[in-house]
Design an enzyme around this catalytic site. Structure first.
Site, PDB file in Angstrom:
ATOM      1  N   LYS A  66      34.858  36.677  38.799  1.00 43.81           N
ATOM      2  CA  LYS A  66      35.161  37.681  37.588  1.00 43.81           C
ATOM      3  C   LYS A  66      35.171  38.944  38.392  1.00 43.81           C
ATOM      4  CE  LYS A  66      35.907  40.375  33.314  1.00 43.81           C
ATOM      5  NZ  LYS A  66      35.881  40.007  31.505  1.00 43.81           N
ATOM      6  N   LYS A  73      39.532  35.336  38.473  1.00 45.97           N
ATOM      7  CA  LYS A  73      40.853  36.270  37.340  1.00 45.97           C
ATOM      8  C   LYS A  73      39.941  37.471  37.873  1.00 45.97           C
ATOM      9  CE  LYS A  73      39.981  38.657  33.074  1.00 45.97           C
ATOM     10  NZ  LYS A  73      38.450  38.842  32.650  1.00 45.97           N
TER      11      LYS A  73
HETATM   12  C1  PBG Z   1      36.444  40.977  28.362  1.00 47.47           C
HETATM   13  C2  PBG Z   1      37.397  40.207  29.411  1.00 47.47           C
HETATM   14  C3  PBG Z   1      38.230  41.382  29.725  1.00 47.47           C
HETATM   15  C4  PBG Z   1      39.930  40.681  30.112  1.00 47.47           C
HETATM   16  C5  PBG Z   1      39.069  39.190  28.877  1.00 47.47           C
HETATM   17  N1  PBG Z   1      37.163  39.234  28.775  1.00 47.47           N
HETATM   18  C6  PBG Z   1      38.313  42.620  29.996  1.00 47.47           C
HETATM   19  C7  PBG Z   1      37.169  43.204  30.657  1.00 47.47           C
HETATM   20  O1  PBG Z   1      36.143  42.428  31.334  1.00 47.47           O
HETATM   21  O2  PBG Z   1      36.967  44.774  30.864  1.00 47.47           O
HETATM   22  C8  PBG Z   1      40.743  40.616  30.779  1.00 47.47           C
HETATM   23  C9  PBG Z   1      41.956  39.655  29.750  1.00 47.47           C
HETATM   24  C10 PBG Z   1      43.408  41.093  30.964  1.00 47.47           C
HETATM   25  O3  PBG Z   1      43.099  41.993  30.897  1.00 47.47           O
HETATM   26  O4  PBG Z   1      43.964  40.609  30.393  1.00 47.47           O
HETATM   27  N2  PBG Z   1      34.996  40.937  28.999  1.00 47.47           N
END
Ligand code: PBG
Length: 324
Positions: free
Chosen positions: A195, A248
């Site tokens: 991520k 992601k």
């Molecule tokens: C939480 C999380 C996030 C997303 C999914 N889980 C945001 C972040 O890490 O700030 C993003 C999902 C999206 O943008 O569609 N940790």
């Protein structure tokens, strides 16, 4: 091999011919639909930053789940908001929290629909960070305990899989052990393994009110420039017990998906995140491109890169189109 013996255009001459030789097809089976729940009653509130997405309450979510199930989409990914944020994000593991109640409601109404839950603290902490703050820093090890509590509360409510998205080190192993020790050996882990710290999460942070109150997420989420590190993150999460690994965001990271596919054998999920979703919506609204074609092209590219599973806010409308 060359012209005129070979004419590549023969295989492009008609829709049927193109269909016949198409190498990559997105299927409804590939899709996961994210849903947002918050405490309250009778809610189906439009999320301003994300066209076509809503905040549901636990009493309205079952109906949405049924609709998703009826479309043939195999799974939803649940995100929650608390009544009140606090230092530790304690509503993340509340037995009667919006997510926990919603899991029960969805599973009661649609037992066959898989419920995957996002496990993180950022929507629940006053700091908006994914972990506990100690001396102005995000503390890794003390966060693990709280993430495990949240995961256990989801498992107890009937979640099929938990999806830790916090990017703390060691959390997959920690959560796996907690699940096993508490009788949830069949609850799976879909880890947000690679991520990246991305600007494409902007609309989502509006939706769950989780923008960090200070600093950014770059001390725990990955630097978008790094591919070797992504491979190590994936490898560690698999070792720790992840059943499915996620990359992601998806679009700016197709090369990561491609490389992960070549090296590892577990299923790969790609998250077509909120910013990617809204880019197409906005461009479509401005009549700059054909939105449907752009969605198809995007999801096909994610699959072609090697993703087995696509988490996308487009899931319902794409399923409708495929089913037609
Ligand atoms: C939480 C999380 C996030 C997303 C999914 N889980 C945001 C972040 O890490 O700030 C993003 C999902 C999206 O943008 O569609 N940790």
């Amino acid at each position: 091999m060359g012209f005129p013996e070979h004419r590549m255009r023969r295989l492009r001459g008609s829709p049927a011919m193109r269909r016949l030789v198409r190498e990559t097809k997105v299927s409804v089976d590939d899709l996961v639909y994210p849903l947002f729940v918050r405490p309250g009653e009778g809610l189906r509130e439009a999320i301003k930053s994300m066209d076509g997405c809503y905040h549901f309450s636990p009493d309205t979510i079952a109906r949405e789940g049924r609709e998703v199930h009826k479309l043939g989409i195999p799974a939803v990914l649940l995100f929650g908001l608390p009544e009140k944020k606090d230092e530790n994000g304690s509503e993340a593991w509340a037995e009667d929290g919006a997510v926990q109640r919603s899991i029960r409601e969805i599973k009661k109404a649609s037992p066959e629909l898989l419920v995957i839950t996002d496990v993180c603290l950022c929507a629940y902490t006053a700091s908006g960070h994914c972990g506990l703050v100690k001396d102005g820093k995000i503390d890794n090890d003390s966060t693990l305990e709280l993430l495990a509590k949240a995961a256990l509360s989801h498992a107890a409510a009937g979640a099929d899989m938990v999806a830790p998205s916090d990017m703390m080190d060691g959390r997959v192993g920690f959560i796996r052990q907690a699940l096993d020790e508490n009788g949830y050996k069949d609850v799976g882990i879909l880890s947000y393994a690679a991520k990246f710290a991305s600007s494409f999460y902007g609309p989502f942070r509006d939706a769950v009110e989780s923008a960090p109150s200070f600093g950014d997420r770059k001390t725990y989420q990955m630097d978008p420039a790094n591919v070797r590190q992504a491979m190590t993150e994936i490898e560690l999460d698999i070792q720790e017990g992840a059943d499915i690994v996620m990359v992601k965001p998806a679009l700016a990271f197709l090369d990561i998906i491609f490389q992960v596919r070549r090296k590892f054998n577990v299923p790969i999920a790609a998250y077509n995140v909120s910013g990617e979703y809204m880019m197409l919506n906005c461009a479509g609204k401005a009549d700059l491109l054909d939105r449907d074609e752009a969605i198809n092209e995007t999801l096909t590219a994610i699959k072609r890169a090697g993703a087995d599973i696509i988490i996308t806010y487009f899931a319902k409308e794409v399923a409708k189109k495929i089913n037609d």
